[in-house]
Design a protein around this motif. Structure first.
Motif, PDB file in Angstrom:
ATOM      1  N   SER A 115      -2.535 -61.697  98.377  1.00 56.77           N
ATOM      2  CA  SER A 115      -3.720 -62.423  97.919  1.00 56.77           C
ATOM      3  C   SER A 115      -4.912 -61.730  98.578  1.00 56.77           C
ATOM      4  N   TRP A 116      -6.142 -62.184  98.276  1.00 54.18           N
ATOM      5  CA  TRP A 116      -7.311 -61.491  98.814  1.00 54.18           C
ATOM      6  C   TRP A 116      -8.220 -62.456  99.573  1.00 54.18           C
ATOM      7  N   THR A 117      -8.858 -61.962 100.641  1.00 56.94           N
ATOM      8  CA  THR A 117      -9.834 -62.788 101.353  1.00 56.94           C
ATOM      9  C   THR A 117     -11.175 -62.660 100.641  1.00 56.94           C
ATOM     10  N   LYS A 118     -12.168 -63.497 101.077  1.00 51.12           N
ATOM     11  CA  LYS A 118     -13.497 -63.432 100.452  1.00 51.12           C
ATOM     12  C   LYS A 118     -14.114 -62.055 100.640  1.00 51.12           C
ATOM     13  N   SER A 119     -13.835 -61.418 101.800  1.00 49.04           N
ATOM     14  CA  SER A 119     -14.441 -60.104 102.059  1.00 49.04           C
ATOM     15  C   SER A 119     -13.735 -58.993 101.281  1.00 49.04           C
ATOM     16  N   GLY A 120     -12.697 -59.339 100.533  1.00 44.51           N
ATOM     17  CA  GLY A 120     -12.059 -58.342  99.668  1.00 44.51           C
ATOM     18  C   GLY A 120     -10.839 -57.686 100.283  1.00 44.51           C
ATOM     19  N   SER A 121     -10.499 -57.997 101.560  1.00 40.40           N
ATOM     20  CA  SER A 121      -9.299 -57.355 102.111  1.00 40.40           C
ATOM     21  C   SER A 121      -8.057 -58.142 101.685  1.00 40.40           C
ATOM     22  N   MET A 122      -6.966 -57.416 101.633  1.00 43.83           N
ATOM     23  CA  MET A 122      -5.734 -57.990 101.104  1.00 43.83           C
ATOM     24  C   MET A 122      -4.991 -58.760 102.196  1.00 43.83           C
ATOM     25  N   VAL A 123      -4.395 -59.884 101.834  1.00 48.83           N
ATOM     26  CA  VAL A 123      -3.539 -60.608 102.785  1.00 48.83           C
ATOM     27  C   VAL A 123      -2.138 -60.667 102.185  1.00 48.83           C
ATOM     28  N   LYS A 124      -1.170 -60.143 102.937  1.00 48.02           N
ATOM     29  CA  LYS A 124       0.207 -60.199 102.446  1.00 48.02           C
ATOM     30  C   LYS A 124       0.989 -61.166 103.313  1.00 48.02           C
ATOM     31  N   LYS A 125       1.826 -61.962 102.675  1.00 54.08           N
ATOM     32  CA  LYS A 125       2.684 -62.877 103.440  1.00 54.08           C
ATOM     33  C   LYS A 125       4.107 -62.359 103.351  1.00 54.08           C
ATOM     34  N   THR A 126       4.760 -62.326 104.482  1.00 52.13           N
ATOM     35  CA  THR A 126       6.126 -61.803 104.489  1.00 52.13           C
ATOM     36  C   THR A 126       6.979 -62.564 105.501  1.00 52.13           C
ATOM     37  N   PRO A 127       8.252 -62.758 105.201  1.00 51.02           N
ATOM     38  CA  PRO A 127       9.116 -63.398 106.204  1.00 51.02           C
ATOM     39  C   PRO A 127       9.273 -62.525 107.448  1.00 51.02           C
ATOM     40  N   VAL A 128       9.347 -61.188 107.255  1.00 50.56           N
ATOM     41  CA  VAL A 128       9.581 -60.295 108.402  1.00 50.56           C
ATOM     42  C   VAL A 128       8.626 -59.108 108.330  1.00 50.56           C
ATOM     43  N   LEU A 129       7.894 -58.877 109.415  1.00 53.36           N
ATOM     44  CA  LEU A 129       7.073 -57.668 109.530  1.00 53.36           C
ATOM     45  C   LEU A 129       7.738 -56.748 110.551  1.00 53.36           C
ATOM     46  N   ILE A 130       8.050 -55.523 110.131  1.00 47.39           N
ATOM     47  CA  ILE A 130       8.581 -54.528 111.076  1.00 47.39           C
ATOM     48  C   ILE A 130       7.442 -53.573 111.406  1.00 47.39           C
ATOM     49  N   ILE A 131       7.138 -53.430 112.693  1.00 46.36           N
ATOM     50  CA  ILE A 131       6.074 -52.502 113.100  1.00 46.36           C
ATOM     51  C   ILE A 131       6.742 -51.251 113.652  1.00 46.36           C
ATOM     52  N   GLY A 132       6.641 -50.144 112.916  1.00 51.81           N
ATOM     53  CA  GLY A 132       7.239 -48.885 113.372  1.00 51.81           C
ATOM     54  C   GLY A 132       8.223 -48.347 112.353  1.00 51.81           C
ATOM     55  N   ALA A 133       8.016 -47.077 111.949  1.00 47.89           N
ATOM     56  CA  ALA A 133       8.886 -46.453 110.947  1.00 47.89           C
ATOM     57  C   ALA A 133       9.619 -45.253 111.538  1.00 47.89           C
ATOM     58  N   GLY A 134      10.074 -45.414 112.785  1.00 51.59           N
ATOM     59  CA  GLY A 134      10.961 -44.420 113.390  1.00 51.59           C
ATOM     60  C   GLY A 134      12.402 -44.806 113.068  1.00 51.59           C
ATOM     61  N   PRO A 135      13.376 -44.174 113.733  1.00 53.49           N
ATOM     62  CA  PRO A 135      14.782 -44.481 113.450  1.00 53.49           C
ATOM     63  C   PRO A 135      15.115 -45.968 113.583  1.00 53.49           C
ATOM     64  N   TYR A 136      14.474 -46.666 114.534  1.00 52.82           N
ATOM     65  CA  TYR A 136      14.808 -48.082 114.737  1.00 52.82           C
ATOM     66  C   TYR A 136      14.257 -48.960 113.617  1.00 52.82           C
ATOM     67  N   GLY A 137      12.967 -48.795 113.291  1.00 52.14           N
ATOM     68  CA  GLY A 137      12.366 -49.612 112.237  1.00 52.14           C
ATOM     69  C   GLY A 137      13.000 -49.321 110.885  1.00 52.14           C
ATOM     70  N   LEU A 138      13.235 -48.037 110.600  1.00 50.39           N
ATOM     71  CA  LEU A 138      13.789 -47.671 109.291  1.00 50.39           C
ATOM     72  C   LEU A 138      15.226 -48.160 109.136  1.00 50.39           C
ATOM     73  N   SER A 139      16.015 -48.027 110.193  1.00 49.87           N
ATOM     74  CA  SER A 139      17.406 -48.491 110.094  1.00 49.87           C
ATOM     75  C   SER A 139      17.431 -50.001 109.868  1.00 49.87           C
ATOM     76  N   LEU A 140      16.574 -50.721 110.595  1.00 51.11           N
ATOM     77  CA  LEU A 140      16.520 -52.173 110.387  1.00 51.11           C
ATOM     78  C   LEU A 140      16.114 -52.481 108.942  1.00 51.11           C
ATOM     79  N   GLY A 141      15.129 -51.743 108.424  1.00 59.83           N
ATOM     80  CA  GLY A 141      14.698 -51.950 107.036  1.00 59.83           C
ATOM     81  C   GLY A 141      15.870 -51.822 106.068  1.00 59.83           C
ATOM     82  N   HIS A 142      16.705 -50.818 106.287  1.00 57.27           N
ATOM     83  CA  HIS A 142      17.847 -50.628 105.384  1.00 57.27           C
ATOM     84  C   HIS A 142      18.852 -51.779 105.476  1.00 57.27           C
ATOM     85  N   PHE A 143      19.085 -52.267 106.682  1.00 56.97           N
ATOM     86  CA  PHE A 143      20.042 -53.376 106.820  1.00 56.97           C
ATOM     87  C   PHE A 143      19.471 -54.656 106.209  1.00 56.97           C
TER      88      PHE A 143
END
Ligand SMILES: Cc1cc2nc3c(=O)[nH]c(=O)nc-3n(C[C@H](O)[C@H](O)[C@H](O)COP(=O)(O)OP(=O)(O)OC[C@H]3O[C@@H](n4cnc5c(N)ncnc54)[C@H](O)[C@@H]3O)c2cc1C
Length: 415
Positions: free
Chosen positions: A56-84
């Motif tokens: 969805s979008w805020t009044k200032s135009g930036s996007m707001v995404k809602k998610t059950p899980v946010l993974i911060i980091g796309a190294g081997p740990y974040g990516l492997s978790l993403g796949h599982f």
């Protein structure tokens, strides 16, 4: 056998396979999919992760995404978790630069210390094994029996990435704080993410160690910034450190015609492993993270300290043995550049994007977030993966080998 669409060209002493175009990949992918019996290999997901996450979008135009899980980091740990999580159909959003350390912060001449079998991205279908990589690229695993060149590993990463069933959002999280029972993250491009649960898998980038006596020099480069070091030419450079990164920096800088001196208080220890343990014992410890977590952290921590060692792989022995080494720090201002190959110190307080109000709530042990057997911190919904969990799960968490265990256990807890 060379597969259709794969072109081999000669680079130095190695054959390097050139990435084929998408058409030939799709052709190859279909054949392998059928054999392996899982979902289409070359499906490309939406940026960020799961297609069920609606913005969805805020009044200032930036996007707001809602998610059950946010993974911060796309190294081997974040990516492997993403796949599982993807395999369990748990929606998530993954933010970070894909395999940034390996693509942008390692010397092109470097070779991995871990063997190819333990240097993989993990997913429940084992689609990223080096056996498959070798088969697709029409080469033999025997070529990589020794240490794996990072140039080959980068090709492996590209090959994996083309098969990801989701796409990481290639940017950084600039701030993370609690918002009631949830978390609110602000991204580099101004967008916001509201998440029920957050997994921090940001690896080493926030933890560069720089001894204060070096910071008086106007031009200090930490060995993490390998691209800047590779660009140095005709400079007087002091390399500081007694480990693998120091050895690699010295070799790279000398090859580029710099005048290089080396400062390390202790003599180099040439050993293939990064811990001072016999290899079979070290390998065993790497495979037992769950068991180590049952021990009091004090025991694991004391054991790690007892056997921790700064080692250099034996292939550098000849080059370094004849080299003059300062055992006391020379005047740093005599040099154009100081390269600090001084390693990494892991502390929660260095995760600067964590809002102080959130950081204060996280219970710590020895400066690191205390985590339970599911990598959960004392703040409900906040998890940590990777090197920061080493005192609880042992040394495997500092290497790629630990990412499979972590992804399996945490994806189960998050599903
Ligand atoms: C020179 C060197 C050589 C190594 N050699 C080996 C080896 O041979 N074998 C081995 O197993 N291990 C090796 N390692 C250890 C290495 O750290 C691990 O293998 C592995 O990369 C750790 O994975 P990770 O996912 O925890 O972190 P990283 O690989 O460091 O990835 C961190 C991720 O977090 C992202 N990130 C950081 N900050 C933010 C933010 N604020 N917002 C969003 N995303 C963020 C980055 O973009 C990146 O995607 C080596 C390390 C170094 C430095």
């Amino acid at each position: 056998m060379v597969q259709p669409g794969i072109h081999l060209r000669r680079s130095g002493s190695d054959h390097v396979a050139e990435p084929p175009g998408d058409d030939s990949l799709s052709g190859l992918g279909t054949g392998l999919d059928d054999a392996a019996g899982f979902a289409p290999l070359f499906y490309r997901g939406r940026p960020g992760g799961d297609r069920r996450i609606l913005p969805s979008w805020t009044k200032s135009g930036s996007m707001v995404k809602k998610t059950p899980v946010l993974i911060i980091g796309a190294g081997p740990y974040g990516l492997s978790l993403g796949h599982f999580l993807h395999a369990r159909q748990t929606p998530f959003l993954l933010v970070g630069k894909t395999m940034e350390l390996w693509r942008n912060h390692t010397f092109d001449s470097m070779k991995l210390r871990s063997d190819y079998a333990t240097s993989i991205l993990h997913d429940p279908y084992r689609r990223y094994s080096f056996e498959r990589f070798a088969r697709v690229w029409g080469t033999s695993l025997h070529r990589w029996r020794g240490r794996l060149p990072v140039t080959v590993f980068r090709q492996y990463i590209d090959w994996c990435e083309r098969q990801f069933p989701f796409r990481p959002e290639e940017q950084y999280v600039m701030s993370l704080q609690q918002a009631g029972p949830r978390f609110r993250a602000r991204l580099q491009n101004g967008d916001e993410v509201v998440a029920d649960r957050v997994v921090v898998a940001t690896g080493i980038a926030h933890h560069l160690h720089l001894p204060p006596e070096l910071s008086v020099h106007p031009r200090v480069i930490h060995s993490y910034h390998s691209t800047s070091i590779q660009a140095l030419q005709n400079c007087r450079v002091l390399v500081v450190g007694a480990g693998q990164s120091a050895a690699e920096s010295l070799a790279v800088l000398q090859n580029q015609g710099n005048q290089v001196e080396w400062y390390a208080r202790t003599p180099p220890v040439f050993y293939s492993e990064p811990l001072n343990l016999p290899k079979p014992l070290f390998d065993l410890i790497l495979r037992l993270p769950g068991m180590l977590h049952r021990l009091p952290p004090r025991w694991v921590h004391t054991g790690l300290n007892r056997f921790s060692a700064t080692t250099i792989t034996p292939d550098f022995r000849t080059a370094l043995t004849g080299m003059k080494r300062h055992t006391l720090c020379p005047p740093v201002n005599d040099f154009d550049v100081v390269v600090a190959a001084t390693g990494y110190r892991y502390r929660l307080e260095d995760q600067s994007y964590l809002h102080s109000s959130l950081r204060r709530k996280i219970r710590t042990y020895s400066g690191l977030p205390l985590v339970n057997q599911y990598f959960a911190s004392s703040v409900p919904g906040l998890h940590f993966l990777g090197a920061m969990t080493e005192p609880f799960f042992g040394p495997s968490m500092k290497f790629m080998i630990g990412s499979g265990y972590a992804a399996r256990v945490l994806s189960h807890a998050l599903a």
